[in-house]
Motif scaffolding. Structure first.
Motif, mmCIF file in Angstrom:
data_model
loop_
_atom_site.group_PDB
_atom_site.id
_atom_site.type_symbol
_atom_site.label_atom_id
_atom_site.label_comp_id
_atom_site.label_asym_id
_atom_site.label_seq_id
_atom_site.Cartn_x
_atom_site.Cartn_y
_atom_site.Cartn_z
ATOM 1 N N UNK A 154 66.673 -0.113 -0.672
ATOM 2 C CA UNK A 154 67.697 0.829 -0.199
ATOM 3 C C UNK A 154 67.274 2.277 -0.479
ATOM 4 N N UNK A 155 66.683 2.486 -1.642
ATOM 5 C CA UNK A 155 66.266 3.842 -2.010
ATOM 6 C C UNK A 155 65.186 4.353 -1.067
ATOM 7 N N UNK A 156 64.125 3.565 -0.900
ATOM 8 C CA UNK A 156 63.008 4.061 -0.081
ATOM 9 C C UNK A 156 63.412 4.177 1.385
ATOM 10 N N UNK A 157 64.317 3.295 1.818
ATOM 11 C CA UNK A 157 64.796 3.397 3.195
ATOM 12 C C UNK A 157 65.573 4.699 3.375
ATOM 13 N N UNK A 216 55.583 3.796 2.982
ATOM 14 C CA UNK A 216 54.616 4.287 1.997
ATOM 15 C C UNK A 216 54.486 3.372 0.784
ATOM 16 N N UNK A 217 55.492 2.551 0.547
ATOM 17 C CA UNK A 217 55.559 1.803 -0.705
ATOM 18 C C UNK A 217 55.322 0.317 -0.500
ATOM 19 N N UNK A 218 54.680 -0.286 -1.510
ATOM 20 C CA UNK A 218 54.467 -1.738 -1.533
ATOM 21 C C UNK A 218 55.101 -2.287 -2.810
ATOM 22 N N UNK A 219 55.818 -3.378 -2.673
ATOM 23 C CA UNK A 219 56.377 -4.016 -3.864
ATOM 24 C C UNK A 219 55.408 -5.085 -4.375
ATOM 25 N N UNK A 220 55.741 -5.684 -5.520
ATOM 26 C CA UNK A 220 54.874 -6.683 -6.161
ATOM 27 C C UNK A 220 53.506 -6.090 -6.460
ATOM 28 N N UNK A 221 53.521 -4.868 -7.002
ATOM 29 C CA UNK A 221 52.267 -4.194 -7.360
ATOM 30 C C UNK A 221 51.566 -4.934 -8.491
ATOM 31 N N UNK A 222 52.317 -5.239 -9.545
ATOM 32 C CA UNK A 222 51.744 -5.872 -10.726
ATOM 33 C C UNK A 222 51.756 -7.395 -10.535
ATOM 34 N N UNK A 223 50.664 -8.035 -10.864
ATOM 35 C CA UNK A 223 50.544 -9.486 -10.741
ATOM 36 C C UNK A 223 51.491 -10.185 -11.718
ATOM 37 N N UNK A 228 56.451 -1.634 -8.026
ATOM 38 C CA UNK A 228 56.149 -1.086 -6.705
ATOM 39 C C UNK A 228 55.130 0.022 -6.861
ATOM 40 N N UNK A 229 54.348 0.227 -5.811
ATOM 41 C CA UNK A 229 53.333 1.267 -5.836
ATOM 42 C C UNK A 229 53.277 1.983 -4.495
ATOM 43 N N UNK A 230 53.043 3.281 -4.559
ATOM 44 C CA UNK A 230 52.723 4.062 -3.379
ATOM 45 C C UNK A 230 51.242 4.394 -3.480
ATOM 46 N N UNK A 231 50.377 3.665 -2.772
ATOM 47 C CA UNK A 231 48.933 3.866 -2.927
ATOM 48 C C UNK A 231 48.487 5.284 -2.576
ATOM 49 N N UNK A 232 49.137 5.852 -1.583
ATOM 50 C CA UNK A 232 48.723 7.179 -1.129
ATOM 51 C C UNK A 232 48.936 8.234 -2.216
ATOM 52 N N UNK A 233 50.059 8.100 -2.960
ATOM 53 C CA UNK A 233 50.386 9.086 -3.975
ATOM 54 C C UNK A 233 49.971 8.643 -5.371
ATOM 55 N N UNK A 234 49.419 7.438 -5.493
ATOM 56 C CA UNK A 234 49.059 6.863 -6.785
ATOM 57 C C UNK A 234 50.257 6.952 -7.736
#
Lengths: 172, 120
Positions: A29-32, A39-46, A64-70
């Motif tokens: 909801x926040x990123x939407x 920009x964001x991917x969830x399940x960043x950490x294994x 979650x991670x935003x790869x572009x912004x690290x």
């Protein structure tokens, strides 16, 4: 009312998955709302072991991670103990100094409606600003934030704690 | 290029365990071509403890125990692959924690099966 949500999340896979889904739903909801879903991917950490087993230990329950912004977010959900509003957060660097470095917001809390709302506010600030403005007026009617900075570690003090006099003890 | 090294020349398996919080920031990193085994990871916990002052060690007794328990559990479940970021906190004590980061590669993988001896 300070009731924990999904308090048996470490005892029941179903409860665990529901709690994890709740965090993900709130994040989505926040990123939407900020127009950053893409920009964001969830399940960043294994969260699985080498044989594919889901660990389901709440550590983390969401990431979650935003790869572009690290930039990253990691949420550690705790089993309820004495304080259903137990909530801590800090900024850190995953893989500091390495090519994989990610500036992350880490939240560590018991899950309740109140802590979920605090977490939502912090995540929104983090995603939007990459920093936390810790002395702004609260948008949450039930809480006021008072910070006790300690070398980058901050604690969010809910209004009810201030009324009980915990604030003075924490500031001292 | 040695077996297990990444294309960029970095060791394939990298990570660290850290004791943080308060004025404490101490770590035991690793960067190697073979994934650290369970016993190697437990030794790294010992090395981290050796860096801590007695008060720091007292504060992190439970987080370190939780980290060791997690390493054993992970080893029994086939190890773990990056990215791993785990925080073991002392509850009720703000900021006192021990972190496990696996940045690249794996930890605690099962030993490969030994080839059978050919029958005489």
């Amino acid at each position: 009312m300070n009731r924990s949500l999904h308090p048996d999340f470490l005892k029941s896979a179903q409860e665990y998955d529901r709690a994890a889904a709740l965090w993900k739903q709130r994040f989505d909801e926040i990123v939407r709302g900020l127009g950053q879903s893409w920009l964001w991917q969830t399940d960043w950490i294994e969260t699985r072991s080498g044989n594919g087993t889901e660990l389901r230990d709440g550590n983390p329950i969401f990431s979650a991670i935003c790869p572009e912004r690290r930039l990253g977010i990691r949420i550690v959900q705790l089993e309820p103990e004495a304080d259903p509003l137990e909530f801590d957060f800090w900024m850190d660097f995953f893989a500091q100094g390495e090519a994989e470095e990610v500036k992350e917001l880490v939240l560590s809390c018991v899950l309740s409606l109140e802590t979920l709302n605090i977490a939502t506010d912090l995540m929104r600030q983090w995603i939007n600003d990459e920093e936390l403005e810790l002395e702004r007026p609260s948008r949450l009617p039930l809480f006021t934030e008072v910070t006790v900075p300690q070398q980058g570690y901050y604690t969010y003090i809910p209004l009810h704690a201030r009324r009980r006099g915990r604030l003075d003890a924490l500031v001292a | 290029m040695s077996p297990g090294s990444s294309k960029a020349g970095k060791p394939k398996h990298r990570g660290r365990i850290q004791a943080q919080g308060g004025d404490t920031e101490k770590s035991v990193p690793w960067a190697q071509d073979a994934p650290p085994t369970e016993s190697e990871m437990l030794e790294k916990c010992d090395l981290l403890e050796e860096q801590l002052t007695p008060p720091e060690l007292r504060d992190r007794e439970q987080p370190l125990a939780d980290l060791r328990r997690h390493i054993r559990h992970l080893a029994a479940a086939g190890g773990g692959w990056a990215p791993i970021a785990k925080t073991f906190r002392k509850r009720g004590a703000r900021a006192i924690r021990v972190d496990l980061e696996v940045i690249a590669g794996a930890i605690c993988l099962p030993d490969p099966p030994q080839p059978e001896e050919p029958s005489p």
